[in-house]
Structure formats: structure tokens, C-alpha cells
Scaffold this active site. Structure first.
Site, PDB file in Angstrom:
ATOM      1  N   LEU A 136       2.779   1.421   2.399  1.00  0.00           N
ATOM      2  CA  LEU A 136       3.512   1.171   3.779  1.00  0.00           C
ATOM      3  C   LEU A 136       3.048  -0.623   4.200  1.00  0.00           C
ATOM      4  CD1 LEU A 136       2.918   4.128   3.836  1.00  0.00           C
ATOM      5  CD2 LEU A 136       2.758   4.094   6.259  1.00  0.00           C
ATOM      6  N   CYS A 137       4.171  -1.009   4.870  1.00  0.00           N
ATOM      7  CA  CYS A 137       3.746  -2.431   5.450  1.00  0.00           C
ATOM      8  C   CYS A 137       3.391  -3.421   4.424  1.00  0.00           C
ATOM      9  CB  CYS A 137       2.793  -2.080   6.622  1.00  0.00           C
ATOM     10  SG  CYS A 137       2.362  -3.691   7.692  1.00  0.00           S
ATOM     11  N   ILE A 138       2.232  -3.861   4.551  1.00  0.00           N
ATOM     12  CA  ILE A 138       1.853  -5.063   3.331  1.00  0.00           C
ATOM     13  C   ILE A 138       1.393  -4.316   2.311  1.00  0.00           C
ATOM     14  CG2 ILE A 138      -0.404  -5.231   4.436  1.00  0.00           C
ATOM     15  CD1 ILE A 138       1.687  -8.250   3.301  1.00  0.00           C
TER      16      ILE A 138
END
Length: 220
Positions: A136-138
Site C-alpha cells: 500500500l501507499c509508498i
């Protein structure tokens, strides 16, 4: 049907120096809603640094990734060194700057970053065994550094997308809740707070990640 067992790998506690708390807890909720179970893990190591989340300033102190991550896990967490592939069906890496600071040095060195050896071993071993991975995300930048020619998304941030390309990965632009699946690695990624998201949009992303991971685990 067999209960799906998830390992959640946390990088601390708090978006600026550890695991993103909303993404972490909503991942837990998505797993529970899907009928799965989870166990949290984190490396037993010192954080890169400590950030005051009220002011954004660095604080003159040291903290441990495992001890901080235990806050999110309500104490039910194990050192990453105790993780065993045989005990789980899939792995999820929530985002937060801890991924780019404690799991690797991307926040400081960009595409030339080094990866924590323990984390790298977990990812490579999971891929070798065919365990699906959610990032997820970074967290997709971590995957791009570890896995050659990987397909990922972090949303639409051009600078990060270019860094992924520099590391040999392929980046795909996505909106809230959308996922990119790299079938050769069984890797599922979604942007979450790499976009300007609401907590409801984060929940949509974690729900979709969990759904796709379960599908991949049942359709090898």
C-alpha cells in the site's frame, strides 16, 4: 473453506517515521471482514529517526521499530525474525514513511536506496514460494527495489513514479481504491495516502487489496 492467514509487516507507528496507522488498522479490518486472520510483525531495530507528528520536526531521541509498531498491534506482534512462510497464506505491507526510512533508505537516497536485509529476505522468499503480497501507499517503491521489472502503482506522483522506473519497475497511474496486479510476482498494489485520500477511500483500497490477495491465493 480454509481461513486465510495474513502477515502484516509494520514499519513503526505514525505516518512520518513509521507505519501509516489508518492504512494498517483498515487492513486489519478488511481482513476480518473477509473472514481472515492476521498476525503483525516488525523488525526489531532502531528507527531511522523520530518525528514529532504535531510539528513535523525531528525529535532528539531514539525509538525501536518493533516497540512502536506494537502500539498499532495492541501488543500482539512478533519480531520479523520469527516470521515463517509456512504459517501464512499472504503478506501485506501498509505504507507510511517508515517503509521508506526503516525498511529501506528510499526517503534519503531515492532509487539508489538500500533495503533492510531481513525485509528483503521475507519478500524474496514469499515470491519464491508463491505467496501473494499486498503493498500500500509508498510500499510499492520497496517492491520495485527488490523485485526486477515489477508492475506497481503509487497513484500519480510523477517524481516517485520516475524513481520506480529508474529502479527498473513499471508504474501505472491509478485513482482511489484501484489496484495493479503483477501476476508473475502475485503482487497487488494500491495508492492509498499517496493520493489526497479520505479515510473511506483508504478503506476501499484495503478492501480491494485483501480481495485480490485472497483470489490470487485460491487461483495459483
Amino acid at each position: 473453506m480454509k481461513t486465510k492467514k495474513f502477515a502484516i509487516i509494520l514499519s513503526g507507528s505514525g505516518v512520518f517515521d513509521g507505519a501509516e496507522i489508518h492504512e494498517s488498522t483498515l487492513t486489519m479490518l478488511s481482513i476480518a471482514k473477509a473472514g481472515g486472520t492476521y498476525q503483525c510483525f516488525a523488525p526489531d531495530k532502531e528507527q531511522a529517526h523520530v518525528i514529532n507528528h504535531l510539528t513535523g520536526e525531528e525529535m532528539p531521541e531514539k525509538r525501536n521499530v518493533l516497540i512502536e509498531a506494537a502500539r498499532i498491534a495492541r501488543g500482539n506482534i512478533k519480531p520479523l525474525s520469527e516470521f515463517s512462510l509456512d504459517d501464512f497464506d499472504m503478506i501485506v505491507f501498509p505504507g507510511g514513511f517508515g517503509v521508506a526510512k526503516n525498511f529501506c533508505s528510499f526517503a534519503f537516497e531515492g532509487p539508489d536506496c538500500e533495503v533492510d536485509q531481513e525485509v528483503e529476505t521475507v519478500v524474496k522468499s514469499a515470491v519464491e514460494k508463491g505467496l501473494p503480497i499486498g503493498a500500500l501507499c509508498i510500499s510499492p517503491v520497496l517492491m520495485a527495489r527488490i523485485l526486477p521489472a515489477v508492475d506497481v502503482t503509487i497513484g500519480e506522483d510523477q517524481e516517485t513514479a520516475e524513481a520506480i522506473s529508474t529502479m527498473g519497475g513499471s508504474h501505472y497511474i491509478t485513482d482511489h481504491g484501484e489496484v495493479i496486479i503483477d501476476e508473475k510476482y502475485k503482487l497487488v498494489t494500491t495508492p492509498c495516502y499517496m493520493l489526497d485520500a479520505t479515510i473511506q477511500q483508504i478503506a476501499e483500497g484495503t478492501d480491494n487489496i485483501v480481495k485480490e490477495l485472497i483470489y490470487l491465493s485460491e487461483n495459483p
